[in-house]
Scaffold this motif. Structure first.
Motif, PDB file in Angstrom:
ATOM      1  N   PHE A  10       0.833  -1.198   0.000  1.00 21.81           N
ATOM      2  CA  PHE A  10       0.000   0.000   0.000  1.00 21.81           C
ATOM      3  C   PHE A  10       0.871   1.252   0.000  1.00 21.81           C
ATOM      4  CE2 PHE A  10      -2.514  -3.331   1.957  1.00 21.81           C
ATOM      5  CZ  PHE A  10      -3.709  -3.220   1.263  1.00 21.81           C
ATOM      6  N   ASP A  11       0.348   2.329  -0.570  1.00 21.46           N
ATOM      7  CA  ASP A  11       1.023   3.630  -0.542  1.00 21.46           C
ATOM      8  C   ASP A  11       1.117   4.063   0.917  1.00 21.46           C
ATOM      9  OD1 ASP A  11       1.826   6.272  -0.684  1.00 21.46           O
ATOM     10  OD2 ASP A  11       0.316   6.859  -2.149  1.00 21.46           O
ATOM     11  N   GLU A  12       2.332   4.101   1.446  1.00 19.15           N
ATOM     12  CA  GLU A  12       2.522   4.363   2.877  1.00 19.15           C
ATOM     13  C   GLU A  12       2.107   5.768   3.299  1.00 19.15           C
ATOM     14  OE1 GLU A  12       6.364   3.209   4.282  1.00 19.15           O
ATOM     15  OE2 GLU A  12       6.190   1.223   3.400  1.00 19.15           O
ATOM     16  N   SER A  13       2.038   6.702   2.365  1.00 19.12           N
ATOM     17  CA  SER A  13       1.609   8.056   2.743  1.00 19.12           C
ATOM     18  C   SER A  13       0.121   8.096   3.079  1.00 19.12           C
ATOM     19  CB  SER A  13       1.935   9.051   1.630  1.00 19.12           C
ATOM     20  OG  SER A  13       1.169   8.782   0.474  1.00 19.12           O
ATOM     21  N   VAL A  14      -0.643   7.132   2.565  1.00 19.41           N
ATOM     22  CA  VAL A  14      -2.082   7.069   2.833  1.00 19.41           C
ATOM     23  C   VAL A  14      -2.403   5.948   3.828  1.00 19.41           C
ATOM     24  CG1 VAL A  14      -4.367   6.782   1.802  1.00 19.41           C
ATOM     25  CG2 VAL A  14      -2.567   7.958   0.531  1.00 19.41           C
ATOM     26  N   LEU A  15      -1.813   4.783   3.610  1.00 17.84           N
ATOM     27  CA  LEU A  15      -2.040   3.612   4.465  1.00 17.84           C
ATOM     28  C   LEU A  15      -0.691   3.109   4.984  1.00 17.84           C
ATOM     29  CD1 LEU A  15      -4.675   1.512   2.488  1.00 17.84           C
ATOM     30  CD2 LEU A  15      -4.952   2.507   4.740  1.00 17.84           C
ATOM     31  N   PRO A  16      -0.265   3.560   6.145  1.00 20.98           N
ATOM     32  CA  PRO A  16       1.028   3.129   6.681  1.00 20.98           C
ATOM     33  C   PRO A  16       0.967   1.695   7.213  1.00 20.98           C
ATOM     34  CG  PRO A  16      -0.031   4.637   8.202  1.00 20.98           C
ATOM     35  CD  PRO A  16      -0.914   4.561   6.995  1.00 20.98           C
ATOM     36  N   LEU A  17       0.969   0.746   6.273  1.00 17.16           N
ATOM     37  CA  LEU A  17       0.899  -0.671   6.614  1.00 17.16           C
ATOM     38  C   LEU A  17       2.108  -1.392   6.026  1.00 17.16           C
ATOM     39  CD1 LEU A  17      -2.848  -1.326   5.711  1.00 17.16           C
ATOM     40  CD2 LEU A  17      -1.881  -1.230   8.008  1.00 17.16           C
ATOM     41  N   PRO A  18       2.548  -2.470   6.660  1.00 21.77           N
ATOM     42  CA  PRO A  18       3.627  -3.270   6.065  1.00 21.77           C
ATOM     43  C   PRO A  18       3.067  -4.065   4.887  1.00 21.77           C
ATOM     44  CG  PRO A  18       2.789  -4.349   8.023  1.00 21.77           C
ATOM     45  CD  PRO A  18       2.096  -3.009   7.940  1.00 21.77           C
ATOM     46  N   GLN A  19       3.947  -4.729   4.161  1.00 21.28           N
ATOM     47  CA  GLN A  19       3.511  -5.635   3.102  1.00 21.28           C
ATOM     48  C   GLN A  19       2.568  -6.663   3.710  1.00 21.28           C
ATOM     49  OE1 GLN A  19       6.338  -7.537   0.195  1.00 21.28           O
ATOM     50  NE2 GLN A  19       6.068  -9.203   1.648  1.00 21.28           N
ATOM     51  N   ILE A  20       1.457  -6.935   3.025  1.00 21.36           N
ATOM     52  CA  ILE A  20       0.446  -7.860   3.544  1.00 21.36           C
ATOM     53  C   ILE A  20       0.214  -8.971   2.525  1.00 21.36           C
ATOM     54  CG2 ILE A  20      -1.990  -8.094   4.188  1.00 21.36           C
ATOM     55  CD1 ILE A  20      -1.891  -5.164   5.093  1.00 21.36           C
ATOM     56  N   TYR A  21       0.134 -10.202   3.021  1.00 23.90           N
ATOM     57  CA  TYR A  21      -0.221 -11.331   2.169  1.00 23.90           C
ATOM     58  C   TYR A  21      -1.731 -11.533   2.263  1.00 23.90           C
ATOM     59  CZ  TYR A  21       4.652 -12.564   1.542  1.00 23.90           C
ATOM     60  OH  TYR A  21       5.973 -12.540   1.197  1.00 23.90           O
ATOM     61  N   ALA A  22      -2.339 -11.750   1.084  1.00 26.10           N
ATOM     62  CA  ALA A  22      -3.793 -11.904   1.044  1.00 26.10           C
ATOM     63  C   ALA A  22      -4.183 -12.860  -0.080  1.00 26.10           C
ATOM     64  CB  ALA A  22      -4.455 -10.547   0.827  1.00 26.10           C
ATOM     65  N   ARG A  23      -5.338 -13.460   0.081  1.00 26.26           N
ATOM     66  CA  ARG A  23      -5.894 -14.325  -0.970  1.00 26.26           C
ATOM     67  C   ARG A  23      -6.974 -13.540  -1.703  1.00 26.26           C
ATOM     68  NH1 ARG A  23      -5.830 -19.672  -1.495  1.00 26.26           N
ATOM     69  NH2 ARG A  23      -5.195 -19.955   0.661  1.00 26.26           N
ATOM     70  N   CYS A  24      -6.969 -13.647  -3.022  1.00 24.30           N
ATOM     71  CA  CYS A  24      -8.034 -13.035  -3.816  1.00 24.30           C
ATOM     72  C   CYS A  24      -9.262 -13.935  -3.681  1.00 24.30           C
ATOM     73  CB  CYS A  24      -7.620 -12.910  -5.277  1.00 24.30           C
ATOM     74  SG  CYS A  24      -8.892 -12.145  -6.301  1.00 24.30           S
ATOM     75  N   VAL A  25     -10.343 -13.381  -3.147  1.00 21.29           N
ATOM     76  CA  VAL A  25     -11.545 -14.189  -2.892  1.00 21.29           C
ATOM     77  C   VAL A  25     -12.648 -13.956  -3.917  1.00 21.29           C
ATOM     78  CG1 VAL A  25     -11.098 -14.485  -0.436  1.00 21.29           C
ATOM     79  CG2 VAL A  25     -12.388 -12.486  -1.212  1.00 21.29           C
ATOM     80  N   ARG A  26     -12.524 -12.888  -4.696  1.00 23.27           N
ATOM     81  CA  ARG A  26     -13.514 -12.646  -5.755  1.00 23.27           C
ATOM     82  C   ARG A  26     -12.963 -11.610  -6.723  1.00 23.27           C
ATOM     83  NH1 ARG A  26     -15.592  -7.801  -4.582  1.00 23.27           N
ATOM     84  NH2 ARG A  26     -15.522  -7.197  -2.401  1.00 23.27           N
ATOM     85  N   CYS A  27     -13.491 -11.627  -7.929  1.00 23.61           N
ATOM     86  CA  CYS A  27     -13.110 -10.626  -8.928  1.00 23.61           C
ATOM     87  C   CYS A  27     -14.275 -10.451  -9.890  1.00 23.61           C
ATOM     88  CB  CYS A  27     -11.859 -11.070  -9.679  1.00 23.61           C
ATOM     89  SG  CYS A  27     -11.256  -9.833 -10.862  1.00 23.61           S
ATOM     90  N   SER A  28     -14.652  -9.207 -10.136  1.00 23.83           N
ATOM     91  CA  SER A  28     -15.767  -8.896 -11.032  1.00 23.83           C
ATOM     92  C   SER A  28     -15.299  -7.953 -12.128  1.00 23.83           C
ATOM     93  CB  SER A  28     -16.897  -8.204 -10.263  1.00 23.83           C
ATOM     94  OG  SER A  28     -17.345  -9.010  -9.218  1.00 23.83           O
ATOM     95  N   VAL A  29     -15.844  -8.131 -13.313  1.00 22.54           N
ATOM     96  CA  VAL A  29     -15.533  -7.251 -14.435  1.00 22.54           C
ATOM     97  C   VAL A  29     -16.414  -6.012 -14.334  1.00 22.54           C
ATOM     98  CG1 VAL A  29     -15.527  -7.014 -16.949  1.00 22.54           C
ATOM     99  CG2 VAL A  29     -15.003  -9.226 -15.900  1.00 22.54           C
TER     100      VAL A  29
END
Length: 142
Positions: free
Chosen positions: A91-110
């Motif tokens: 994430f852009d640290e200037s907006v969301l000061p979070l470390p690298q995060i691992y995540a699973r993609c659970v859905r995707c819509s066009v």
């Protein structure tokens, strides 16, 4: 890191945010009530990369967050991530000061030919940055 993302992977942030807000308005209240974590509307750049080390440099997709919670986030991207795959989110640290995060993609819509809305579930709940915790429900940080 964000400058390294391919230029054709870039989205107009305002158009992306507008599309995500339109999707949110189309979500039935019943579904919103079933969410486990409170969501904050945040518009921030995010770079998505494969989660496994051997593919980490194969591709990068730059997207824009629509919302985030302790358990996951919603991202608008120019290319579809594969549902079920694991990704690293930067994430852009200037907006969301979070470390690298691992995540699973659970859905995707066009949304259209060059825009996809994807939902990601974090593997463990994150501690929301303090500047986000003080926001009013549904308040935008941008």
């Amino acid at each position: 890191m964000f400058d390294d993302a391919l230029s054709n992977d870039m989205l107009d942030q305002d158009a992306a945010a507008a599309a995500l807000h339109e999707l949110e308005r189309n979500t039935p209240d019943q579904i919103r009530r079933q969410r486990t974590h409170f969501r904050l509307i945040v518009k921030a750049k995010v770079v998505i990369q494969p989660g496994n080390a051997s593919d980490a440099l194969r591709f990068r997709i730059q997207g824009v967050t629509g919302d985030i919670s302790e358990g996951g986030c919603r991202i608008l991207t120019p290319l579809p991530p594969r549902v079920g795959d694991i990704y690293r989110l930067h994430f852009d640290e200037s907006v969301l000061p979070l470390p690298q995060i691992y995540a699973r993609c659970v859905r995707c819509s066009v949304l259209r030919d060059d825009a996809f809305e994807a939902g990601f579930a974090f593997f463990k709940p994150i501690a929301m940055p303090s500047k986000l915790r003080t926001q009013e429900p549904g308040a935008s940080l941008v």
